[in-house]
Design a protein around this motif. Sequence first.
Motif, PDB file in Angstrom:
ATOM      1  N   LEU A 123       0.824  -1.209   0.000  1.00 48.80           N
ATOM      2  CA  LEU A 123       0.000   0.000   0.000  1.00 48.80           C
ATOM      3  C   LEU A 123       0.860   1.261   0.000  1.00 48.80           C
ATOM      4  CD1 LEU A 123      -2.845  -0.998   2.489  1.00 48.80           C
ATOM      5  CD2 LEU A 123      -2.861  -1.080   0.002  1.00 48.80           C
ATOM      6  N   ASN A 124       2.040   1.182   0.588  1.00 50.08           N
ATOM      7  CA  ASN A 124       2.930   2.350   0.604  1.00 50.08           C
ATOM      8  C   ASN A 124       3.449   2.694  -0.790  1.00 50.08           C
ATOM      9  OD1 ASN A 124       2.981   3.229   3.335  1.00 50.08           O
ATOM     10  ND2 ASN A 124       4.223   1.447   3.880  1.00 50.08           N
ATOM     11  N   ASP A 125       3.427   1.712  -1.704  1.00 50.69           N
ATOM     12  CA  ASP A 125       3.898   1.955  -3.070  1.00 50.69           C
ATOM     13  C   ASP A 125       2.770   2.416  -3.998  1.00 50.69           C
ATOM     14  OD1 ASP A 125       6.415   1.130  -2.321  1.00 50.69           O
ATOM     15  OD2 ASP A 125       6.070  -0.965  -2.901  1.00 50.69           O
ATOM     16  N   LEU A 126       1.562   2.437  -3.478  1.00 52.58           N
ATOM     17  CA  LEU A 126       0.399   2.769  -4.308  1.00 52.58           C
ATOM     18  C   LEU A 126       0.378   4.267  -4.616  1.00 52.58           C
ATOM     19  CD1 LEU A 126      -2.060   1.354  -5.516  1.00 52.58           C
ATOM     20  CD2 LEU A 126      -3.316   1.876  -3.429  1.00 52.58           C
ATOM     21  N   GLN A 127       0.182   4.608  -5.898  1.00 54.89           N
ATOM     22  CA  GLN A 127       0.160   6.017  -6.295  1.00 54.89           C
ATOM     23  C   GLN A 127      -1.211   6.486  -6.762  1.00 54.89           C
ATOM     24  OE1 GLN A 127       3.335   6.694  -9.102  1.00 54.89           O
ATOM     25  NE2 GLN A 127       4.908   6.520  -7.531  1.00 54.89           N
ATOM     26  N   SER A 128      -1.886   5.669  -7.576  1.00 59.10           N
ATOM     27  CA  SER A 128      -3.194   6.095  -8.075  1.00 59.10           C
ATOM     28  C   SER A 128      -4.064   4.892  -8.405  1.00 59.10           C
ATOM     29  CB  SER A 128      -3.033   6.981  -9.317  1.00 59.10           C
ATOM     30  OG  SER A 128      -2.472   6.250 -10.382  1.00 59.10           O
ATOM     31  N   VAL A 129      -5.375   5.135  -8.419  1.00 58.54           N
ATOM     32  CA  VAL A 129      -6.358   4.126  -8.800  1.00 58.54           C
ATOM     33  C   VAL A 129      -7.282   4.757  -9.835  1.00 58.54           C
ATOM     34  CG1 VAL A 129      -8.195   2.584  -8.034  1.00 58.54           C
ATOM     35  CG2 VAL A 129      -6.273   3.074  -6.503  1.00 58.54           C
ATOM     36  N   ASN A 130      -7.300   4.178 -11.039  1.00 65.84           N
ATOM     37  CA  ASN A 130      -8.192   4.664 -12.103  1.00 65.84           C
ATOM     38  C   ASN A 130      -9.428   3.782 -12.164  1.00 65.84           C
ATOM     39  OD1 ASN A 130      -5.285   5.453 -13.091  1.00 65.84           O
ATOM     40  ND2 ASN A 130      -6.705   6.787 -14.190  1.00 65.84           N
ATOM     41  N   ILE A 131     -10.590   4.385 -12.018  1.00 68.74           N
ATOM     42  CA  ILE A 131     -11.842   3.618 -12.101  1.00 68.74           C
ATOM     43  C   ILE A 131     -12.350   3.711 -13.544  1.00 68.74           C
ATOM     44  CG2 ILE A 131     -14.266   3.502 -11.362  1.00 68.74           C
ATOM     45  CD1 ILE A 131     -11.624   4.776  -8.990  1.00 68.74           C
ATOM     46  N   GLY A 132     -12.691   2.557 -14.149  1.00 69.07           N
ATOM     47  CA  GLY A 132     -13.122   2.504 -15.538  1.00 69.07           C
ATOM     48  C   GLY A 132     -14.559   2.970 -15.707  1.00 69.07           C
ATOM     49  N   LEU A 133     -14.979   3.077 -16.964  1.00 67.53           N
ATOM     50  CA  LEU A 133     -16.336   3.520 -17.268  1.00 67.53           C
ATOM     51  C   LEU A 133     -17.369   2.627 -16.592  1.00 67.53           C
ATOM     52  CD1 LEU A 133     -16.174   4.400 -21.084  1.00 67.53           C
ATOM     53  CD2 LEU A 133     -16.587   5.965 -19.196  1.00 67.53           C
ATOM     54  N   PHE A 134     -18.357   3.250 -15.968  1.00 66.26           N
ATOM     55  CA  PHE A 134     -19.467   2.553 -15.318  1.00 66.26           C
ATOM     56  C   PHE A 134     -18.994   1.500 -14.321  1.00 66.26           C
ATOM     57  CE2 PHE A 134     -21.006   4.000 -19.473  1.00 66.26           C
ATOM     58  CZ  PHE A 134     -22.023   4.849 -19.053  1.00 66.26           C
ATOM     59  N   ASP A 135     -17.826   1.769 -13.710  1.00 63.05           N
ATOM     60  CA  ASP A 135     -17.306   0.903 -12.639  1.00 63.05           C
ATOM     61  C   ASP A 135     -17.178  -0.561 -13.053  1.00 63.05           C
ATOM     62  OD1 ASP A 135     -17.428   3.212 -11.185  1.00 63.05           O
ATOM     63  OD2 ASP A 135     -19.225   2.687 -10.074  1.00 63.05           O
ATOM     64  N   GLN A 136     -16.866  -0.807 -14.330  1.00 63.00           N
ATOM     65  CA  GLN A 136     -16.729  -2.178 -14.803  1.00 63.00           C
ATOM     66  C   GLN A 136     -15.339  -2.747 -14.485  1.00 63.00           C
ATOM     67  OE1 GLN A 136     -19.168  -4.212 -17.115  1.00 63.00           O
ATOM     68  NE2 GLN A 136     -20.213  -3.070 -15.514  1.00 63.00           N
ATOM     69  N   TYR A 137     -14.378  -1.880 -14.249  1.00 66.18           N
ATOM     70  CA  TYR A 137     -13.019  -2.319 -13.913  1.00 66.18           C
ATOM     71  C   TYR A 137     -12.289  -1.176 -13.229  1.00 66.18           C
ATOM     72  CZ  TYR A 137     -11.426   0.286 -18.067  1.00 66.18           C
ATOM     73  OH  TYR A 137     -11.171   1.282 -19.002  1.00 66.18           O
ATOM     74  N   PHE A 138     -11.126  -1.469 -12.637  1.00 56.90           N
ATOM     75  CA  PHE A 138     -10.288  -0.409 -12.078  1.00 56.90           C
ATOM     76  C   PHE A 138      -8.821  -0.802 -12.229  1.00 56.90           C
ATOM     77  CE2 PHE A 138     -11.425  -3.261  -8.605  1.00 56.90           C
ATOM     78  CZ  PHE A 138     -10.227  -3.490  -7.969  1.00 56.90           C
ATOM     79  N   ARG A 139      -7.969   0.209 -12.342  1.00 56.91           N
ATOM     80  CA  ARG A 139      -6.526  -0.018 -12.520  1.00 56.91           C
ATOM     81  C   ARG A 139      -5.762   0.561 -11.335  1.00 56.91           C
ATOM     82  NH1 ARG A 139      -3.014   2.824 -17.233  1.00 56.91           N
ATOM     83  NH2 ARG A 139      -2.981   4.491 -15.680  1.00 56.91           N
ATOM     84  N   ILE A 140      -4.895  -0.277 -10.769  1.00 54.49           N
ATOM     85  CA  ILE A 140      -4.065   0.127  -9.631  1.00 54.49           C
ATOM     86  C   ILE A 140      -2.658   0.413 -10.141  1.00 54.49           C
ATOM     87  CG2 ILE A 140      -3.135  -0.617  -7.410  1.00 54.49           C
ATOM     88  CD1 ILE A 140      -5.540  -2.538  -7.214  1.00 54.49           C
TER      89      ILE A 140
END
Length: 348
Positions: A123-140
């Motif tokens: 978690l300390n290395d986490l920089q951003s979370v992108n949530i995809g259209l209509f919450d179908q996926y997300f990118r860490i």
Amino acid sequence: YPSEFLMQKITEDNQIPVHIHVSVSLQYVAGLKGHALVEFFHGSIAEVENEELRHLMWSSVLFYKTPSVEVMACVLLSTKAIYFLLDDSFVHADEHQSDFWNKENSDCENSSFHLSCCFVLKLNDLQSVNIGLFDQYFRITGHSADHIVTCLTRDSYNTHTFIQQLMAVLSLLARTPSPEPVDKDFYSEFGSKNTGKMENYELIHSSRVKFIYPNEEEIGDLAFLVAEKMDGLTNLHSLNILLYVLAFQVNHVEGSAQNTSSLQPKTLILTSSDLFLFDEDYISYPLPEFAKEPPKRDKYQLADGRRIRDLDRVLMGYQTYPQALTFVFDDVQNQDLMQNLTLDHFGE
């Protein structure tokens, strides 16, 4: 720790989707319940003695280094890290990435126990979370190309639940606070004065991790792209995207002993006049900060497109979720029969 409610919740969530086939080691994990699951986490996965398991989710995942290989994973969120317990088949799927995974001791076919790869993102290395259209996926996104993972939940509820749990866990991290922001108005907050283009909506968490949500322009860009694929048959202003959903296209394998089928990931887009299937790049966009060149393929590539007026019938399976739909079209390529009949019978 852990509470009875958490034990019950993790046990309920520990179910592999019925349409996915996984290796023996992951089947073993899916068979664990309650205290056995927590003991397994602390005995075989957790890296720190005092971390707590907070959430469990089964999801397909994609890695930035292997964008074409989608693999099933058991995603475990603790107070220290996110663990991706991967299907064994992934290690052998891409020979070019042998440096990405340590293959030592992977030959355990004659052994009485099963090994699985476990990818760890602290978690300390986490920089951003992108949530995809209509919450179908997300990118860490972490700090390098090795630390970018997309979870293809194909389910807005699972995405929302994971993001809520992740925010709660990040709130426990002791990080130096960010400097106080200068008060800004709406336009300077969300718009770039150089381009005049609206940026994606960003929520900066107290742990300084960015949560980035798509803005309305993404749907506009998608509508424009769809209109282009329709060869300009439709007025862009009248084109509405009614549905965007991540699905699988079922390809039946002929000549096999059993009537098996392979599932090809596709993005299904429904407009008021057409039904489209796209091959979408879920991991490369938006470009990470360290990317030196754009990805080799476009975000959306058209795989198939049919007119709704050519849809003859829709066949529905009776099984539980996920539902199988069969679309039967009776289209004659590039011919509008009604128009021809009108000319023949009522024209000069």
